[in-house]
Design an enzyme around this catalytic site. Structure first.
Site, mmCIF file in Angstrom:
data_model
loop_
_atom_site.group_PDB
_atom_site.id
_atom_site.type_symbol
_atom_site.label_atom_id
_atom_site.label_comp_id
_atom_site.label_asym_id
_atom_site.label_seq_id
_atom_site.Cartn_x
_atom_site.Cartn_y
_atom_site.Cartn_z
ATOM 1 C CG HIS A 127 -2.132 -0.915 1.252
ATOM 2 N ND1 HIS A 127 -2.809 -1.497 2.123
ATOM 3 C CD2 HIS A 127 -2.514 -1.564 0.144
ATOM 4 C CE1 HIS A 127 -3.712 -2.323 1.782
ATOM 5 N NE2 HIS A 127 -3.565 -2.357 0.573
ATOM 6 C CB CYS A 155 -16.649 19.511 -12.501
ATOM 7 S SG CYS A 155 -17.897 18.915 -11.935
ATOM 8 C CG ASP A 199 -21.783 10.236 -8.969
ATOM 9 O OD1 ASP A 199 -21.807 9.217 -8.322
ATOM 10 O OD2 ASP A 199 -21.803 11.275 -8.180
ATOM 11 C CD GLU A 213 -24.133 14.471 -9.830
ATOM 12 O OE1 GLU A 213 -22.978 13.868 -9.779
ATOM 13 O OE2 GLU A 213 -24.611 15.376 -9.399
#
Length: 837
Positions: free
Chosen positions: A459, A767, A720, A696
């Protein structure tokens, strides 16, 4: 012996010395993979029932028996270690499945000498296999005789008693092959835990004759399940079938390792020994020079004993709560920034911090007289040893996540500062850094990091690549003998740490760094000029920010404005909602930080998958399709009204543009516009800020023309929009790599949005994360997007990309991309038409 319906005193099933599970010489039992419990090194030849109950399983080889106690606890009584290999020789089972037994009743006899000579160890186990619903506390850790009190068992949830009675016979099973790369390590185990906890049913994973509760990450990892191994899943409860199907789907969906989206990781290569050079393994690319700074681990003071046991339990709980809050804060900010790698890593850390195996071992050590710091450290180290003994390099690497938690909790317990005193430009050397360490060091501006241990798929390596921080791992113990202060060269690409670079070598590295800095400086200068295409079309390049500080950085980097201010930064990591005055001050600070540039401020987008402590919402089966964005504002209109009032009081109002999330129909927009007008009238505000809609969800894209008639601008949130169009949760670790906004279906929706907006003369921006992808810039420009809101650090790069484009050519080529069949095909075509570099 039963105290009441929930509490049970278990008596000793054997005579002999008592041991903790952690001290059992077997990795599976010691890890708690089978469940919590206790061990006895037997001196007698008969195993007795520890309580009243029913026999629910008898081992074919006669070495083990499982009882269900009257309070629902399922107790595995296992005689010896590796005794299954004796195939029943030396054992005599005295009971059958379904038999009712009483406390102290003989269950099986064995030939003590015969079994002792042939098995690994006679140490025998009493394990609570459904321990997720029970708290087990040893009554003694000394020698016992059969029938003496051994363990106190308390049902902690309704599942301990009620579920067993109501759902006792409702069990479903299934089998599946593990699709996760590297097997069931920390992140996929955390994903399994997350899935299991959505249901009331109790779920277990079974592999190679062993089992683990699905809500224990340590237990699941302790099974050492490799990729493509076949496992069985069992679920018992009122929603068992739904739980089973969800778990099978989770286990069979390959976890997209974060390294796939990052720079390729070199295989470990050992070059011939070279004086003054330590050879390591590339974890994150780069070439830097600087002073070496060596970091050491936290040293524990001596444990002098004589502790107040209750005070030590409370001390540990407070430290765990503090670290849990810190991790949740990290998670909140990772979600706001859309950093899915960081989010997945610390989600796994939070799951480990709540793991019953770790917590029970630490509290047991406190009961034995240890102080909280030593108890916690012992618990972590015991589990690290288990992972390292399981024969999996990947699981051994994941022990570093446990050491991260060790460090964080010890700092909380000992009151040590959580930040390092390291100068910017240093090259940090350590035995093994943790993810938390890496984030702190990156924020302090270190030039690179190198570790004696660690792996390229750890990680820490993933985070280092994401931060652009050169990193070498597996340099060996000689790294830790190097003195701090000496100038070194970290050539991560070459796998080398040069301990005594010549002046000529330092000059070459300095030249390379200077050239890189010069390119960045040229980009920085050009970043403050407009981004115009070759055919003189202006593309506005704005920034996504989450605070006034980030807004100031964006302006310094050349942003043409703020394309998305995520107002969630005001609402998370607190116990009460910000009032109107605090909100107004925060929004005004962002406007002030941006000079004369416009600022698009999105109204609060929480609910569903983004919960607030002070805004309790009902649990939802599918949060991303539930009460969030504008839907939450409709359910709790006072929240949006307060935010709109604060926005209406910012100055100058013409630079403040309001963006509405999760709009799906025109009526929602019209309702908010009416509220905005009414609130402005109440405040005596004559001006009206521009009001825009986020595109979205597919419904908004398909209605773009209708929405553009009433909205002042449209802004496409590709993150989204991708998950809703592709029906893939973008936070699902196993699907994240496939949620690609360059999918032709997404491009068609973007094209339709731009076409619909153009009919009413409205501008369209992007965006989402796609705007920050240089490969996508020509496509978005070609489809009609005229504003790109990107990460502040990428403003110069995206503007430079725009200046090499011709919008007519982009439009022609982008139209062809709409007819391709996959995101991969689109990306290949983009590389061909508009190569990077």
């Amino acid at each position: 012996m039963s105290k009441n319906n929930k509490e049970l005193i278990l008596s000793a099933p054997l005579s002999g010395p008592v041991l903790t599970l952690a001290s059992v010489p077997d990795a599976v039992f010691a890890s708690g993979a089978m469940g919590d419990g206790i061990a006895i090194d037997p001196l007698n030849d008969t195993l007795h029932a520890p309580c009243d109950g029913e026999v629910i399983h008898v081992a074919r080889t006669g070495h083990a028996v499982t009882l269900r106690a009257d309070n629902g606890a399922e107790l595995l009584l296992h005689l010896g270690l590796d005794t299954v290999e004796l195939q029943g020789d030396g054992f005599s089972m005295l009971v059958k499945v379904g038999a009712r037994v009483s406390n102290g009743q003989p269950l099986l006899r064995y030939d003590l000498d015969k079994v002792a000579r042939r098995c690994k160890s006679l140490v025998s186990l009493l394990v609570i296999t459904n321990g997720e619903h029970f708290q087990a506390r040893p009554i003694t850790l000394k020698g016992v005789n059969v029938g003496e009190p051994l363990m106190h068992l308390i049902a902690t949830t309704p599942g301990g008693t009620q579920d067993s009675e109501q759902d006792g016979g409702i069990e479903v099973r299934g089998q599946i092959r593990i699709a996760h790369r590297g097997g069931l390590h920390a992140r996929p185990a955390a994903l399994v835990r997350q899935t299991a906890r959505r249901f009331k049913s109790r779920s277990h994973l079974h592999f190679d004759g062993r089992s683990a509760a699905c809500d224990s990450v340590m237990g699941l990892m302790g099974l050492a399940i490799a990729e493509q191994a076949e496992v069985h899943v069992s679920c018992r409860g009122s929603d068992a079938e739904a739980a089973l199907q969800a778990l099978l789907a989770t286990l069979s969906t390959a976890l997209a390792e974060e390294t796939q989206a990052a720079a390729p990781v070199a295989r470990p290569q050992r070059h011939p020994a070279e004086d003054g050079v330590l050879q390591g393994v590339l974890a994150a690319p780069g070439l830097v020079a600087g002073p070496l700074v060596r970091l050491g681990a936290i040293e524990l003071p001596d444990d002098v004993g004589g502790h107040d046991i209750q005070a030590q339990h409370q001390r540990l709980e407070l430290a765990l709560e503090q670290v849990s809050d810190e991790i949740r804060c990290t998670l909140d900010h990772a979600r706001i920034r859309g950093d899915h790698n960081e989010e997945a890593i610390f989600d796994a850390h939070l799951a480990l911090l709540e793991d019953p195996i770790l917590l029970d071992a630490a509290h047991l050590a406190i009961d034995q007289g240890h102080g909280a710091p030593h108890a916690w450290s012992q618990s972590i180290e015991a589990q690290c040893q288990v992972l390292q003994q399981l024969g999996s390099a990947l699981l051994a690497e994941r022990a570093n996540d446990l050491r991260d938690l060790r460090q964080r909790v010890l700092r909380a317990l000992l009151g040590e500062a959580c930040s390092f005193d390291v100068a910017a430009g240093s090259i940090v050397a350590a035995q093994e850094l943790t993810p938390s360490d890496l984030l702190q060091l990156s924020a302090q501006g270190v030039a690179g990091v190198c570790m004696a241990e660690g792996g390229a798929t750890s990680h820490v390596a993933i985070l280092a690549r994401g931060k652009g921080l050169p990193c070498l791992v597996a340099l060996g113990p000689q790294l830790l003998t190097q003195a701090s202060g000496q100038t070194v060269v970290l050539d991560a690409d070459g796998g080398r740490l040069e301990l005594a670079p010549t002046a000529e070598r330092l000059a070459r590295v300095q030249q390379a760094q200077s050239q890189h800095a010069a390119r960045r400086a040229r980009q920085q200068i050009l970043a403050h000029t407009p981004a115009r295409t070759l055919d003189d079309v202006h593309i506005e390049v704005a920034a996504n920010v989450a605070s006034s500080t980030e807004a100031a950085q964006a302006l310094a980097n050349g942003a043409d404005g703020v394309g998305l201010l995520r107002t969630e930064f005001l609402f998370v990591d607190r116990h009460t909602a910000p009032d109107e005055a605090e909100q107004c001050q925060a929004y005004q600070a962002v406007l002030d930080a941006m000079g004369d540039k416009p600022v698009i401020i999105r109204t609060i987008d929480v609910g569903g998958d983004k919960q607030l402590d002070y805004l309790p919402l009902p649990a939802e089966a599918n949060p991303v399709l539930g009460l969030r964005g504008i839907r939450l504002a409709q359910a709790r209109p006072e929240l949006l009204d307060q935010q709109l009032r604060a926005l209406l009081q910012t100055r100058p109002l013409e630079r403040c543009r309001i963006l509405l999330p999760m709009v799906t129909e025109v009526d929602e927009l019209l309702h908010i516009r009416q509220r905005l007008d009414a609130l402005a009238a109440e405040l005596g505000v004559k001006e009206r800020p521009q009001l825009g809609v986020m595109i979205e969800v597919p419904a908004a894209a398909l209605l773009a023309e209708q929405l553009a008639e009433h909205a002042d601008f449209l802004s496409i949130g590709t993150n989204d929009l991708s998950q809703y169009t592709l029906a893939m949760d973008r936070d699902h670790a196993g699907l994240a790599a496939r949620v690609d906004a360059l999918h032709p279906a997404l491009l068609r929706l973007i094209a339709q949005t731009c076409t619909g907006a153009a009919k009413h003369g409205r501008g369209v921006g992007v965006c989402g994360a796609l705007a920050s992808d240089p490969l996508a810039t020509p496509v978005l420009v070609g489809l009609g997007v005229r504003e790109l809101s990107v990460s502040p650090s990428q403003i110069g790069e995206i503007k430079a990309r725009v200046r090499h484009l011709d919008t007519v050519k982009c439009a022609c080529l982008s139209a062809e991309l709409l007819n391709l069949g996959s995101a991969a095909a689109v990306r290949r075509a983009c590389h061909q038409h508009w190569p990077l570099g």
